[in-house]
Design an enzyme around this catalytic site. Structure first.
Site, PDB file in Angstrom:
ATOM      1  N   ASP A   1     -10.657   2.904   3.762  1.00 29.57           N
ATOM      2  CA  ASP A   1      -9.425   2.155   3.469  1.00 29.57           C
ATOM      3  C   ASP A   1      -8.443   3.103   2.802  1.00 29.57           C
ATOM      4  O   ASP A   1      -8.850   4.041   2.119  1.00 29.57           O
ATOM      5  CB  ASP A   1      -9.722   0.993   2.516  1.00 29.57           C
ATOM      6  CG  ASP A   1     -10.490  -0.121   3.205  1.00 29.57           C
ATOM      7  OD1 ASP A   1     -10.665  -0.041   4.433  1.00 29.57           O
ATOM      8  OD2 ASP A   1     -10.912  -1.047   2.507  1.00 29.57           O
TER       9      ASP A   1
ATOM     10  N   LYS B   1      -7.448  -5.010  11.260  1.00 29.95           N
ATOM     11  CA  LYS B   1      -8.067  -3.705  11.048  1.00 29.95           C
ATOM     12  C   LYS B   1      -9.017  -3.331  12.182  1.00 29.95           C
ATOM     13  O   LYS B   1      -9.105  -2.159  12.564  1.00 29.95           O
ATOM     14  CB  LYS B   1      -8.822  -3.730   9.712  1.00 29.95           C
ATOM     15  CG  LYS B   1      -9.344  -2.383   9.325  1.00 29.95           C
ATOM     16  CD  LYS B   1     -10.149  -2.471   8.045  1.00 29.95           C
ATOM     17  CE  LYS B   1     -10.930  -1.200   7.850  1.00 29.95           C
ATOM     18  NZ  LYS B   1     -12.017  -1.364   6.888  1.00 29.95           N
TER      19      LYS B   1
ATOM     20  N   ASP C   1      -0.550   0.319  10.580  1.00 29.72           N
ATOM     21  CA  ASP C   1      -0.217  -0.953  11.216  1.00 29.72           C
ATOM     22  C   ASP C   1       1.156  -1.456  10.790  1.00 29.72           C
ATOM     23  O   ASP C   1       1.687  -2.388  11.392  1.00 29.72           O
ATOM     24  CB  ASP C   1      -1.285  -2.014  10.895  1.00 29.72           C
ATOM     25  CG  ASP C   1      -2.385  -2.024  11.931  1.00 29.72           C
ATOM     26  OD1 ASP C   1      -2.210  -1.366  12.974  1.00 29.72           O
ATOM     27  OD2 ASP C   1      -3.413  -2.686  11.707  1.00 29.72           O
TER      28      ASP C   1
ATOM     29  N   ASP D   1     -16.185  -5.829   9.634  1.00 28.47           N
ATOM     30  CA  ASP D   1     -17.189  -4.820   9.295  1.00 28.47           C
ATOM     31  C   ASP D   1     -18.608  -5.391   9.302  1.00 28.47           C
ATOM     32  O   ASP D   1     -19.497  -4.854   9.948  1.00 28.47           O
ATOM     33  CB  ASP D   1     -16.858  -4.188   7.934  1.00 28.47           C
ATOM     34  CG  ASP D   1     -16.370  -5.200   6.907  1.00 28.47           C
ATOM     35  OD1 ASP D   1     -16.357  -6.401   7.225  1.00 28.47           O
ATOM     36  OD2 ASP D   1     -15.996  -4.803   5.798  1.00 28.47           O
TER      37      ASP D   1
ATOM     38  N   GLU E   1       0.869  -1.170   0.000  1.00 32.16           N
ATOM     39  CA  GLU E   1       0.000   0.000   0.000  1.00 32.16           C
ATOM     40  C   GLU E   1       0.910   1.226   0.000  1.00 32.16           C
ATOM     41  O   GLU E   1       1.225   1.763   1.047  1.00 32.16           O
ATOM     42  CB  GLU E   1      -0.910  -0.007   1.235  1.00 32.16           C
ATOM     43  CG  GLU E   1      -1.789  -1.238   1.314  1.00 32.16           C
ATOM     44  CD  GLU E   1      -2.666  -1.303   2.564  1.00 32.16           C
ATOM     45  OE1 GLU E   1      -3.769  -1.806   2.452  1.00 32.16           O
ATOM     46  OE2 GLU E   1      -2.237  -0.855   3.639  1.00 32.16           O
TER      47      GLU E   1
HETATM   48  O1  LIG Z   1      -3.831  -5.711   9.954  1.00 34.63           O
HETATM   49  C1  LIG Z   1      -4.407  -4.965   9.175  1.00 34.63           C
HETATM   50  C2  LIG Z   1      -4.916  -5.413   7.939  1.00 34.63           C
HETATM   51  C3  LIG Z   1      -5.553  -4.496   7.104  1.00 34.63           C
HETATM   52  N1  LIG Z   1      -5.677  -3.187   7.453  1.00 34.63           N
HETATM   53  C4  LIG Z   1      -6.340  -2.230   6.534  1.00 34.63           C
HETATM   54  O2  LIG Z   1      -7.621  -2.670   6.200  1.00 34.63           O
HETATM   55  C5  LIG Z   1      -7.997  -2.133   4.942  1.00 34.63           C
HETATM   56  C6  LIG Z   1      -8.641  -3.184   4.070  1.00 34.63           C
HETATM   57  O3  LIG Z   1      -7.709  -4.120   3.656  1.00 34.63           O
HETATM   58  P1  LIG Z   1      -7.613  -4.663   2.155  1.00 34.63           P
HETATM   59  O4  LIG Z   1      -6.468  -5.572   2.093  1.00 34.63           O
HETATM   60  O5  LIG Z   1      -7.690  -3.543   1.202  1.00 34.63           O
HETATM   61  O6  LIG Z   1      -8.897  -5.569   2.088  1.00 34.63           O
HETATM   62  P2  LIG Z   1     -10.161  -5.521   1.124  1.00 34.63           P
HETATM   63  O7  LIG Z   1     -10.567  -6.916   0.890  1.00 34.63           O
HETATM   64  O8  LIG Z   1      -9.989  -4.671  -0.049  1.00 34.63           O
HETATM   65  O9  LIG Z   1     -11.181  -4.835   2.148  1.00 34.63           O
HETATM   66  C7  LIG Z   1     -12.556  -5.035   2.246  1.00 34.63           C
HETATM   67  O10 LIG Z   1     -12.862  -6.046   3.188  1.00 34.63           O
HETATM   68  C8  LIG Z   1     -12.378  -5.815   4.519  1.00 34.63           C
HETATM   69  C9  LIG Z   1     -12.882  -6.922   5.389  1.00 34.63           C
HETATM   70  O11 LIG Z   1     -12.414  -8.142   4.963  1.00 34.63           O
HETATM   71  C10 LIG Z   1     -12.861  -4.480   5.036  1.00 34.63           C
HETATM   72  O12 LIG Z   1     -12.228  -4.222   6.263  1.00 34.63           O
HETATM   73  C11 LIG Z   1     -12.512  -3.389   4.070  1.00 34.63           C
HETATM   74  O13 LIG Z   1     -12.984  -2.155   4.512  1.00 34.63           O
HETATM   75  C12 LIG Z   1     -13.102  -3.709   2.724  1.00 34.63           C
HETATM   76  O14 LIG Z   1     -12.759  -2.705   1.785  1.00 34.63           O
HETATM   77  C13 LIG Z   1      -6.737  -1.553   4.313  1.00 34.63           C
HETATM   78  O15 LIG Z   1      -6.810  -0.151   4.341  1.00 34.63           O
HETATM   79  C14 LIG Z   1      -5.640  -2.080   5.213  1.00 34.63           C
HETATM   80  O16 LIG Z   1      -4.587  -1.185   5.299  1.00 34.63           O
HETATM   81  C15 LIG Z   1      -5.177  -2.752   8.668  1.00 34.63           C
HETATM   82  O17 LIG Z   1      -5.265  -1.569   8.986  1.00 34.63           O
HETATM   83  N2  LIG Z   1      -4.557  -3.647   9.496  1.00 34.63           N
HETATM   84 MN   LIG Z   2      -9.054  -2.873  -0.408  1.00 36.20          MN
END
Ligand SMILES: O=c1ccn([C@@H]2O[C@H](COP(=O)(O)OP(=O)(O)O[C@H]3O[C@H](CO)[C@@H](O)[C@H](O)[C@H]3O)[C@@H](O)[C@H]2O)c(=O)[nH]1
Ligand SMILES: [Mn+2]
Length: 649
Positions: A222, A198, A54, A363, A25
């Site tokens: 995000d 998260k 994180d 979520d 990221e």
């Molecule tokens: O230990 C962690 C892991 C992830 N994140 C953040 O969580 C967000 C979502 O992560 P991402 O890898 O982009 O996952 P996605 O599958 O795209 O996310 C979707 O699915 C997640 C649940 O699985 C939700 O939390 C997200 O809001 C939703 O956009 C990102 O901003 C990460 O930086 C953290 O802050 N800490």
């Molecule tokens: Mn995402």
């Protein structure tokens, strides 16, 4: 409009941005998101942006520091030119020419130069930083920001977080207008304490922000989802501040939409039908689920408040009650405690307070619990999209993301939060059923697995499974199939998709069920008997040059070996063999019943073969790096031939 009447009493808002890993990221992307959020059309003294990192990366901190300086130029520029979107990268990618007005043009050019320099500076730094990191043993953790840069800000050495303190008089932009508060948080982590991904980050932010700005409204985003519409905050406030119907609204959810979708959306990542139809359907059945990003919450409700008829809020009072008095230094000390890894031990955080722990889709489960406490939610999908993010750009990323989702969803179904049990009498039955539409994705894999493997294996031996084509009952089958697919095609085209895009969507439908959902299903079972631990595989937001050029050209990306590909390739080959065997049998025995008996099976097999064309190409015909790895090729040929031989005899 409600919002104009309330201008003076607009509640302050705390925006939470989460990032986890500077490698996948990129900090540059994150600060573009942050800048777009800082530029909301909202009183800056009521706007507070928090970044949770994180990854705890010096580099992310440095980029944010640069962004805080740049914001003093960027925000006045946005105001003056009324530009949209307000993410600098997205804006300059779209608008390449300065405006006609010569004065404006001058300003436009100078800010563009500033931004380009910033990009180069950060890019160069990241490059040398990564090179350094590679050379030095990772464990030594020596790859850091240079001493010179470290001297620039005490945040590199001490635990410091408030980069712009909106309450200070010197926190102004180049035009003397106040700037929004900007806070950086890297919570403490230790191996012996679970940090809960998260959800843990958001809970730490909830506590820390309650000391610093304590906005009654919280927005979670995000790090890749920049704001594409600077009115979003005001729009969302209209729901909360509605005098008649606003008092029981817990959250306002925007759809997830993406910036990097190609014309025919090869991995079906635009989620158009999910967002436009299914979420709207949920809204009509009692309220959308919380999907993690682009969602405005009321803080007290997110922190566990129960609904009661008396809880009408007085926004006048809300604002004066929440002013925080302490100075920045004292605040930072208090916040350090709140963000420490031991703070949550033996508290209700993660259970009754804040986001729930232990579920890969924190979520959805949190939103469901809020609705079960008596609150309502609203889905808001304005014409100008609110947030735009980065969708996965390889097949594997997309499948892994769906594995996390389907696994998390199924876990909710099997937990005490199952909508039919926990939601009984708390939310309407139609909403319980709507939730299960998603929560039961994972077990759906079993039917698809059966239909993708068994009919083709039986075809090898000529065992018929479906009714004869001359049987009038076939019409019923045909009607259901044709009506279903015609409907889904219509729906897809209606929302701006292409025919090829729909076809790709059907392929992904099969692939997700054969891999993501299957793995999600198995892992949920393993977890419940204690064989697996929960994780969170962060979706990559960048890719290598040749990978992204294949993405642009809509060429399916395989590349790395993965058990998911083994399954897909084996199923594709079995179907190919079955199809060939079936057709051969029919041609050789023209006169007898074979055709009548096997026609439906051959059609099904043929469709699976047709949908798998890009996979055969990746297995046998492509030479680029994105083709199927040869290990997968050999293994799947071996298994497919073995299975076919077994079926034959
Ligand atoms: O230990 C962690 C892991 C992830 N994140 C953040 O969580 C967000 C979502 O992560 P991402 O890898 O982009 O996952 P996605 O599958 O795209 O996310 C979707 O699915 C997640 C649940 O699985 C939700 O939390 C997200 O809001 C939703 O956009 C990102 O901003 C990460 O930086 C953290 O802050 N800490
Ligand atoms: Mn995402």
């Amino acid at each position: 409009m409600v919002i104009n009447r309330y201008e003076k009493v607009l509640p302050s808002i705390d925006v939470f941005v989460c990032t986890a890993d500077p490698q996948i990221e990129p900090p540059l992307m994150v600060i573009n998101t942050v800048l777009s959020l800082m530029a909301y059309n909202y009183p800056p003294e009521k706007l507070n942006i928090y970044l949770s990192d994180d990854g705890g990366s010096d580099f992310m901190f440095y980029a944010l520091l640069e962004a805080s300086r740049f914001s003093a130029h960027w925000l006045p520029f946005c105001r003056k030119l009324k530009i949209e979107p307000k993410s600098p990268a997205a804006y300059f990618a779209k608008v390449c020419e300065p405006p006609n007005d010569p004065v404006m043009a001058n300003e436009w050019s100078s800010i563009k130069v500033y931004f380009s320099k910033l990009v180069v500076k950060i890019a160069l730094l990241q490059k040398s930083y990564e090179e350094l990191k590679k050379r030095i043993d990772d464990a030594m953790k020596l790859g850091r920001i240079s001493a010179e840069l470290r001297k620039e800000h005490k945040g590199f050495c001490e635990w410091d977080l408030i980069l712009i303190d909106g309450r200070e008089t010197k926190a102004v932009d180049v035009q003397g207008q106040p700037l929004p508060t900007l806070v950086y948080l890297a919570r403490e982590k230790r191996p012996q304490y679970h940090h809960n991904f998260k959800a843990g980050a958001l809970n730490a932010l909830l506590r820390v922000s309650s000391r610093i700005s304590n906005g009654p409204i919280v927005l979670t985003v995000d790090c890749d989802m920049y704001s594409n519409n600077s009115e979003s905050v005001r729009d969302a406030m209209c729901f909360f501040m509605d005098e008649e119907r606003g008092h029981d609204i817990a959250f306002v959810q925007y759809p997830q939409q993406f910036d990097n979708i190609t014309k025919n959306d090869i991995y079906s990542s635009s989620l158009t039908v999910t967002m436009e139809v299914e979420m709207a359907g949920l809204d009509a059945n009692g309220g959308p689920c919380y999907i993690g990003t682009g969602c405005f919450h009321r803080r007290d409700i997110l922190c566990g408040k129960k609904y009661s008829k008396e809880c009408k809020i007085d926004w006048n009072k809300e604002n004066t009650d929440r002013k925080v008095q302490e100075g920045a230094d004292v605040l930072e000390d208090t916040c350090r405690v709140l963000a420490s890894c031991t703070y949550e031990v033996n508290t209700k955080w993660g259970k009754e307070m804040g986001l729930k722990y232990g579920c890969p889709v924190e979520d959805v489960i949190t939103g469901l619990a809020i609705q079960c406490r008596g609150w309502r939610s609203v889905f808001y999908n304005p014409e100008r999209k609110g947030f735009l993010g980065v969708a996965p750009t390889t097949l594997l990323q997309s499948l892994v993301q769906h594995k996390r989702w389907s696994e998390g969803d199924f876990q909710i179904f099997r937990s005490r939060y199952c909508p039919f049990v926990y939601g009984h009498k708390r939310i309407p039955l139609k909403l319980q059923i709507s939730y299960c539409f998603f929560l039961l994705w994972a077990p759906n894999c079993l039917a698809t697995l059966y239909y993708a493997a068994v009919p083709s294996l039986c075809l090898l031996k000529g065992i018929p499974l479906f009714p004869k084509i001359s049987n009038p009952w076939t019409l019923a089958f045909a009607y259901v199939m044709i009506a279903k697919y015609a409907y889904s095609l219509g729906e897809f085209l209606w929302y701006g998709g292409t025919f090829q895009g729909w076809w790709n969507d059907q392929r992904m439908w099969v692939y997700k069920r054969l891999t993501s959902y299957l793995f999600g299903f198995l892992e949920t079972i393993f977890k419940s008997i204690g064989f697996a631990k929960s994780g969170f595989v962060v979706t990559a937001k960048t890719s290598e040059e040749d990978v992204s050029s294949r993405y642009e050209k809509e060429v399916m990306e395989f590349g790395a070996a993965s058990p998911m590909f083994n399954i897909l390739a084996t199923v594709a080959l079995v179907n190919l063999l079955g199809f060939v065997a079936g057709v051969k049998r029919v041609i050789l025995n023209m006169q007898n019943e074979d055709f009548n008996l096997l026609a439906l099976q051959i059609i099904l097999c043929g469709l699976v073969v047709l949908i798998n064309l890009p996979l055969y190409q990746g297995l046998f015909f492509r030479k680029d790096n994105g083709r199927m790895p040869s290990s997968v090729r050999y293994q799947s040929i071996l298994v497919a031939v073995f299975a076919s031989l077994l079926a034959w005899y």
